[in-house]
Design a protein around this motif. Structure first.
Motif, mmCIF file in Angstrom:
data_model
loop_
_atom_site.group_PDB
_atom_site.id
_atom_site.type_symbol
_atom_site.label_atom_id
_atom_site.label_comp_id
_atom_site.label_asym_id
_atom_site.label_seq_id
_atom_site.Cartn_x
_atom_site.Cartn_y
_atom_site.Cartn_z
ATOM 1 N N ILE A 132 34.424 -19.208 -17.753
ATOM 2 C CA ILE A 132 35.480 -18.316 -17.446
ATOM 3 C C ILE A 132 34.924 -16.979 -17.454
ATOM 4 O O ILE A 132 35.287 -16.162 -16.776
ATOM 5 C CB ILE A 132 36.590 -18.345 -18.564
ATOM 6 N N GLY A 154 33.240 -15.827 -14.496
ATOM 7 C CA GLY A 154 34.270 -15.694 -13.334
ATOM 8 C C GLY A 154 34.464 -17.094 -12.364
ATOM 9 O O GLY A 154 34.785 -16.650 -11.464
ATOM 10 N N SER A 159 35.859 -20.664 -11.006
ATOM 11 C CA SER A 159 36.958 -21.041 -10.944
ATOM 12 C C SER A 159 37.086 -22.563 -11.825
ATOM 13 O O SER A 159 36.251 -23.152 -11.284
ATOM 14 C CB SER A 159 37.202 -21.140 -9.325
ATOM 15 N N SER A 198 42.231 -17.973 -13.020
ATOM 16 C CA SER A 198 41.146 -18.799 -13.283
ATOM 17 C C SER A 198 41.307 -20.289 -12.745
ATOM 18 O O SER A 198 40.344 -21.111 -12.311
ATOM 19 C CB SER A 198 40.421 -18.831 -14.806
ATOM 20 N N TRP A 207 41.416 -16.913 -21.227
ATOM 21 C CA TRP A 207 41.206 -17.685 -20.295
ATOM 22 C C TRP A 207 41.213 -17.161 -18.879
ATOM 23 O O TRP A 207 41.070 -17.941 -17.829
ATOM 24 C CB TRP A 207 41.779 -18.956 -20.561
ATOM 25 N N LYS A 208 41.542 -15.984 -18.651
ATOM 26 C CA LYS A 208 41.849 -15.248 -17.301
ATOM 27 C C LYS A 208 42.901 -16.077 -16.469
ATOM 28 O O LYS A 208 42.920 -16.349 -15.351
ATOM 29 C CB LYS A 208 40.587 -15.215 -16.686
ATOM 30 N N ARG A 228 45.689 -12.038 -15.516
ATOM 31 C CA ARG A 228 44.379 -10.896 -15.741
ATOM 32 C C ARG A 228 45.076 -9.602 -15.912
ATOM 33 O O ARG A 228 44.387 -8.589 -16.392
ATOM 34 C CB ARG A 228 44.213 -10.881 -14.118
#
Lengths: 322, 101
Positions: free
Chosen positions: A23, A26, A28, A152, A223-224, A227
């Motif tokens: 995560i 960045g 996915s 994410s 955990w994105k 955002r």
């Protein structure tokens, strides 16, 4: 109202660490990837609520299809309502990648245990509401979804990208309706002002509880999945919308609204969170009506589902026989 | 709400939808949907994924028919293709001033 929270199995700390490193880098997250049980359950909650909102969101606007003032408006409204159905389907399918069944999600909606956006529990009393919903409600949804397009979880992000493209039409057609009313007769301007007065605060509530009272936010941000915080998104929406209201020559029903030259923010008054809690708890003006309409629609569609299944079975038998 | 056993529409098979934007382009995964059979899946795919001329052609494929590489394989599975710089033109030196391409 919330579905019973099951005790989730404890995650292996090493796997959690590897997940959080992904995560942080960045990356996915895709359906077959390992994910913490909480990540899966939080996403299932968010995505299913979002899908339900799209489906229930068809109802307030469906109310005006037969009474749209022109064929042009009627075409747009039908197209918009059809888009919402499509959005619901994208997100239900996205939710299923987390290992849940749409049938169960549907039943949670129909039996009243699932939540959906509180905004759809307000009635649509006049034609101006169609303009204001497109402008404010879809406008708020776009602010929210533009950020969710970078979430994410891959399937959710991809559904959001598709939805954002389509929602822009919703907002534009809504604002166009508002513009026409704003330049119309005094009665039309009054109708527009009344619709804004009723939908302004519920639109701000769409971003969810304040950051000081949002128990899920920390984890979701880490955990994105999210955002930006609820309050950040709400402020962004207000900043975008106030100039649009000024252009229409209407007022926003907030005596405390003022521009802060330091922060360049439109500072707004306190939201009535008790109203928000009431509507979430099922006591909004239209909660019962919405669920009743969904149940009726689902029951009325049963023969279509049965016919499609029977048709497919018949064709399969013929193919076997041939 | 009561539906006979085996009836729920989400128990229809899952299909993956691929759209071709314009003639000659590759097909791209658009999403998935439930449908009773292939014909039904095509019609639903048209309504759900191509309301704005996003496709000139559609594929629907039963999700169960797709074999995917496992996420845990991501490193080792693709490894053979990752360490062969000599498969790229930049690996080769050309004399200064000569236009090779």
């Amino acid at each position: 109202m919330t579905p019973p929270i099951r005790q989730l199995p404890a995650d292996d700390p090493a796997q959690v660490a590897a997940f959080e490193a992904r995560i942080a880098a960045g990356e996915s997250i895709e359906p077959k990837d390992w994910m913490p049980a909480r990540y899966r359950s939080q996403l299932t909650r968010m995505m299913s609520q979002h899908a339900h909102s799209e489906i229930v969101g068809m109802l307030p606007e469906g109310n005006w299809i037969t009474r749209a003032p022109s064929l042009r408006r009627k075409q747009s409204l039908i197209a918009k309502v059809q888009d919402e159905a499509g959005h619901g389907l994208y997100i239900y399918c996205g939710t299923e990648t987390l290992g849940v069944d749409r049938f169960d999600l549907f039943n949670q909606l129909l039996d009243g245990t699932a939540k959906y956006s509180s905004i759809f529990n307000y009635p649509t009393l006049s034609w101006a509401d169609m303009g204001v919903i497109g402008w404010l409600v879809d406008g708020a949804a776009i602010v929210n979804q533009t950020v969710l397009a970078k979430t994410s979880y891959g399937p959710y992000a991809r559904a959001m990208v598709r939805i954002c493209k389509e929602e822009n039409f919703h907002k534009r057609q809504g604002y166009e309706i508002c513009t026409v009313l704003a330049n119309g007769t005094p009665a039309q301007r009054a109708m527009l002002q009344d619709a804004v007065d009723r939908f302004w605060w519920p639109s701000l509530m769409m971003f969810g509880p304040s950051d000081t009272n949002s128990p899920n936010s920390g984890e979701l941000l880490r955990w994105k999945v999210k955002r930006k915080t609820n309050d950040e998104l709400r402020q962004r929406f207000v900043n975008l919308t106030v100039p649009q209201a000024q252009a229409l020559g209407i007022t926003v029903p907030d005596p405390d609204l003022r521009f802060d030259p330091e922060t360049k923010n439109w500072v707004f008054g306190e939201i009535d969170w008790s109203e928000f809690q009431q509507v979430i708890a099922g006591h909004g003006p239209c909660n019962r009506e919405r669920l009743e309409a969904r149940r009726t629609a689902h029951a009325d569609g049963a023969w279509v589902r049965a016919a499609a299944t029977a048709h497919a079975e018949k064709r399969a038998r013929r193919t076997e026989a041939a | 709400m009561a539906e006979s056993p085996g009836m729920p529409d989400s128990h229809w098979p899952l299909w993956e939808v691929f759209t071709q934007g314009t003639d000659g382009e590759p097909f791209e995964h658009a999403g998935s949907l439930h449908a009773a059979d292939a014909e039904h899946a095509l019609q639903n795919a048209r309504d759900v994924y191509t309301r704005r001329g996003e496709a000139v052609h559609l594929w629907v494929v039963p999700s169960a028919a797709i074999t995917a590489s496992a996420p845990s394989d991501a490193g080792p599975f693709f490894d053979p293709g990752n360490d062969k710089a000599y498969r790229h033109p930049q690996f080769y030196k050309a004399p200064r001033g000569v236009r090779v391409f």
